[in-house]
Design an enzyme around this catalytic site. Structure first.
Site, short mmCIF file in Angstrom:
data_model
loop_
_atom_site.label_atom_id
_atom_site.label_comp_id
_atom_site.label_asym_id
_atom_site.label_seq_id
_atom_site.Cartn_x
_atom_site.Cartn_y
_atom_site.Cartn_z
CG LEU A 107 36.23 168.95 -112.84
CD1 LEU A 107 35.29 169.74 -111.94
CD2 LEU A 107 37.08 169.89 -113.68
CG ASP A 108 43.03 167.43 -111.77
OD1 ASP A 108 42.87 166.49 -112.57
OD2 ASP A 108 43.75 168.42 -111.99
CG PHE A 109 41.31 164.06 -104.80
CD1 PHE A 109 40.39 163.04 -104.65
CD2 PHE A 109 41.88 164.61 -103.67
CE1 PHE A 109 40.04 162.57 -103.39
CE2 PHE A 109 41.54 164.16 -102.41
CZ PHE A 109 40.62 163.13 -102.27
#
Length: 237
Positions: A107-109
């Site tokens: 998942l993205d930051f």
């Protein structure tokens, strides 16, 4: 990341001081055990989770592990990072050092929610191969109101010129004026944000609630994790 297989004789020679010549009588006399059963076939294929012992000496005893983690905002989907906290930093020390652990479905930051962590490469491959079409469920919060036109736009797929790709059809359910659920069977780079970007509607919150039949445990607070149940593990065919 599929589990690598190796011939039994090759594995034993690499993980002991035995030569192939020394190994032959041990195989013939039943002193080589694979998964607690005597074997005499030097060409037998073994993998990372095969229990292997020779004359009572255990050469390999790796156990598969499967975790679900509620990823907090502001953590990196990586094993380590010099600047930011990673999802592996959320694990207890005894779990974080298990050999071969990797992330299934990064998942993205700023994206929160379900991340799976395992050392079973074949299991994670079944979750991530495009032809398996495992559905991922996201909850999206948007800056601007949404309407029914979004549903058909997602269902038709969208062409991204930079990569020269068209996304697979995606399901979108409108929850309220600024909230939607999105169901994807793929995971292109920043795909959900870019798809809403076609409507000039910035995503201000993105949360993954499920991967296939595995749903994020609602009792897990951000940064908490638990082992998967037997049903959650076996449900991935």
């Amino acid at each position: 990341m599929a589990a690598k297989r190796s011939r039994l004789d090759r594995f034993i020679v690499q993980h002991s001081e035995l030569t192939r010549r020394q190994l032959k009588p041990l195989l013939a006399t039943g002193k080589v055990l694979v998964d607690y059963q005597p074997v005499n076939d030097a060409n037998l294929l073994v993998d990372y989770f095969s229990h292997i012992s020779v004359a009572g000496n255990v050469l390999q005893n790796n156990q598969p592990v499967y975790f679900m983690l509620n990823k907090p905002c502001g953590t990196v989907s990586a094993t380590k990072d010099d600047k930011n906290k990673t999802v592996f930093d959320c694990l207890r020390q005894e779990d974080s050092v298990i050999a071969g652990l990797h992330i299934v479905g990064r998942l993205d930051f700023h994206t929160t929610g379900l991340v799976l962590i395992t050392n079973d490469g074949r299991w994670s491959e079944r979750l991530t191969l495009p032809n398996k079409k495992i559905e991922k469920h996201y909850r999206v919060n948007l800056q601007n109101p949404i309407d029914e036109s979004y549903i058909s736009g997602f269902a038709e797929g969208m062409y991204f010129e930079f990569e020269n790709i068209t996304t697979q059809p995606a399901r979108l359910n409108i929850i309220d004026t600024h909230t939607a659920e999105v169901f994807l069977t793929e995971g292109k780079y920043h795909q959900i944000k870019r798809m809403f970007g076609r409507f000039r509607n910035p995503v201000i919150g993105l949360h993954r609630a499920a991967i296939g039949h595995i749903q994020l445990d609602p009792t897990l607070q951000p940064g908490q994790y638990r082992a998967l149940t037997a049903d959650e593990i076996s449900g991935i065919k």
